[in-house]
Scaffold this active site. Structure first.
Site, PDB file in Angstrom:
ATOM      1  N   GLY A 130      36.334  43.381  38.287  1.00  0.00           N
ATOM      2  CA  GLY A 130      37.400  43.796  39.185  1.00  0.00           C
ATOM      3  C   GLY A 130      37.856  42.709  40.128  1.00  0.00           C
ATOM      4  O   GLY A 130      38.324  43.001  41.237  1.00  0.00           O
ATOM      5  N   SER A 223      33.654  39.681  33.785  1.00  0.00           N
ATOM      6  CA  SER A 223      34.675  39.257  34.734  1.00  0.00           C
ATOM      7  C   SER A 223      34.002  38.888  36.063  1.00  0.00           C
ATOM      8  O   SER A 223      33.129  38.028  36.076  1.00  0.00           O
ATOM      9  CB  SER A 223      35.734  40.349  34.895  1.00  0.00           C
ATOM     10  OG  SER A 223      36.869  39.849  35.553  1.00  0.00           O
TER      11      SER A 223
END
Length: 554
Positions: A130, A223
């Protein structure tokens, strides 16, 4: 977290230390209380959700390092996820967060296990992504019941950490107030990192109650979660808390030094729009004030291309007083994490994910991405010691989508360069550093190239491996990822869990060889029938970018 009634407590205390079942209720004993979970309807897997792992960072604890929880004999319900870490949630969110509560009291873990009787199971500790600014463990993407159903000998843990400027916010230059001094918030630039370490410590201390082996924990994340996983490998305070690490589409480049953070000045922007003058004012801000400030224009572009204040900086601070070394790759070479087994990789078309994230029709999305790419590449021209190598790269970069170049000349090559600079090459540099430490830890590399069947321009975008790693049949058709091939998912999931079990991701279907600096053997994953070792994929691109020295800062 709701306390159970006194009669319920008295009824279960005698057997709670092992695990107690009453109908569909299950209870485990942790150091900070007894927690009652439930059985998932879809899979029959046991889940325990919303368990606090540290004191909640509210009130006087805002912007401070997480504090451990005291011992407790209280009994709590653990059947619902905790709140989403404070963030602005897109009302069109596709991860089932749009109607979820969001707040600062977010330091909770969630555990999935097939049973409470089998002991010494390998533990997999997942860190969600995120961009360090959004998302939460309760997202439908991180529903781990399917991974456990497929692998009942594994215990899965997810957790939430502080995001955006509550988790990664440099307060060192904020003027002192009468009550609060900026020096008392010295950890503010990497609180999400400290939250991760705190959650790992809680897991190591308590996971045996769920059947997990505290001496066989694999950290994995994608991520920003990949960035945090790589930081766990490279920072000394995390050593000894885990045995293995899987780093997906995020490496040590997803950190920022003081100079870069100062240039973005998210702190100054928030103070300007809220009217805060000092630390007293900052501590007095209500969550509504912070949420409103994050959604305002900053007047400058952040690292990920956005111009809202919440886009300016969400990256952990490295160097200075941070627990992240100024040169984290050098820390790896010097031996930090050298005995940890590492698996690392990226997807073939990472940056195409953000085309979908941009507003407008496809052509408008492409133009927005192209603008960001041109800015980034111009910066790389200046940063590289040999700018002509960037020109050479753009001439040979992989670009199989002729549709793009019909719309915008050179677009595909620029997208591929961002793929490499932001994701693939940093993963390779980390693997090289880990190998050069000459420790006992093994090193494996992957390249996920399964293309989406939903959007022909998407390829294998950022995060597209997640449905396969989690063996989750419900994620097909979400975002731009297309249909999940469950035959491939079972193979990928087995490789990930085999790595957690033994430190070797090989399966009955394929032998996965270790990465080295000679052959650079990489597992390329294209389909259920094409999973194969390839020596040094896209070598010309790697060699040119390596020669351009774009990664010397980390």
């Amino acid at each position: 977290m709701k306390k159970l009634a006194l009669l319920s407590i008295l009824a279960v205390l005698a057997t709670a230390s092992i695990g107690y079942a009453a109908g569909n209720d299950f209870m485990v004993k942790c150091h900070n209380g007894y927690f009652v979970g439930s059985r998932e309807k879809d899979t029959g897997v046991l889940s325990f959700k919303g368990i606090p792992y540290a004191q909640q960072p509210v009130g006087e604890l805002r912007w401070k390092a997480p504090l451990p929880l005291p011992s407790s004999k209280n009994v709590y319900q653990a059947k619902e996820f905790g709140v989403v870490p404070l963030q602005n949630i897109d009302p069109n969110d596709t991860e089932d967060l749009a109607n979820s509560p969001t707040d600062e009291n977010c330091l909770n873990v969630n555990v999935w296990t097939a049973d409470l009787t089998t002991k010494k199971k390998p533990v997999m500790f997942y860190i969600h992504g995120g961009a360090y600014g959004w998302e939460a463990a309760r997202s439908i993407f991180y529903d781990m019941q399917y991974m456990v159903k497929e692998n009942p000998d594994i215990v899965l843990v997810t957790f939430d950490y502080r995001v955006n400027s509550l988790g990664f916010f440099d307060l060192s230059k904020v003027p002192d107030g009468k009550v609060y001094k900026s020096k008392d918030f010295k950890d503010s630039g990497y609180l999400g990192v400290l939250d991760t370490i705190a959650a790992l410590k809680w897991t190591k201390k308590n996971i045996a109650a769920f059947g997990g082996d505290p001496d066989n924990i694999t950290v994995f994340g994608e991520s920003a979660g990949g960035g945090l996983s790589s930081i766990m490998l490279a920072t000394k305070p995390a050593q000894g808390l885990f045995k293995r690490v899987i780093i997906q589409s995020g490496a040590l480049n997803l950190t920022m030094n003081q100079e870069t953070i100062d240039a973005m000045d998210q702190t100054g922007a928030i103070m300007q729009v809220t009217g805060a003058k000092n630390m007293d004012d900052m501590m007095a801000l209500k969550k509504e004030d912070i949420l409103k400030a994050w959604d305002l224009e900053s007047g400058r572009m952040g690292a990920e291309g956005g111009t809202l204040i919440q886009n300016l900086n969400n990256h952990p601070l490295r160097g200075g007083n941070s627990i992240i070394p100024e040169k984290p790759l050098n820390a790896l070479v010097s031996g930090v994490g050298k005995n940890v087994d590492v698996m690392i990789g990226s997807t073939a078309d990472e940056w195409r994910y953000w085309i979908n994230e941009m507003p407008g029709n496809l052509s408008q999305k492409m133009h927005h991405i192209d603008m960001i790419d041109k800015i980034k590449i111009e910066q790389w021209y200046k940063k590289g010691t040999q700018p002509e190598l960037v020109d050479a790269y753009l001439k040979i970069a992989r670009n199989k989508n002729s549709y793009w170049d019909k719309k915008i000349s050179g677009f595909g090559q620029r997208v591929e360069m961002v793929n490499d600079v932001a994701f693939r090459i940093p993963s390779i540099k980390l693997a090289e550093a880990h190998i050069n430490a000459k420790g006992k830890g093994k090193t494996y590399m992957y390249y996920f190239a399964k293309e989406s069947d939903l959007a022909d321009w998407a390829g294998a975008p950022h995060a597209s491996e997640l449905p396969y790693v989690f063996c989750n049949p419900k994620l097909g058709g979400t975002a731009i990822y297309g249909t999940t091939d469950m035959a491939l998912a079972k193979k990928v999931c087995r490789a990930w869990t085999n790595f957690a079990r033994t430190g070797n991701p090989s399966t009955d279907d394929f032998v996965w060889e270790q990465y080295d600096l000679s052959n650079r053997k990489t597992m390329v994953i294209k389909s259920k029938d094409v999973i194969q070792m390839v020596n040094d994929p896209l070598p010309a691109q790697r060699i040119l970018l390596d020669a351009a020295e774009l990664y010397q800062s980390v």
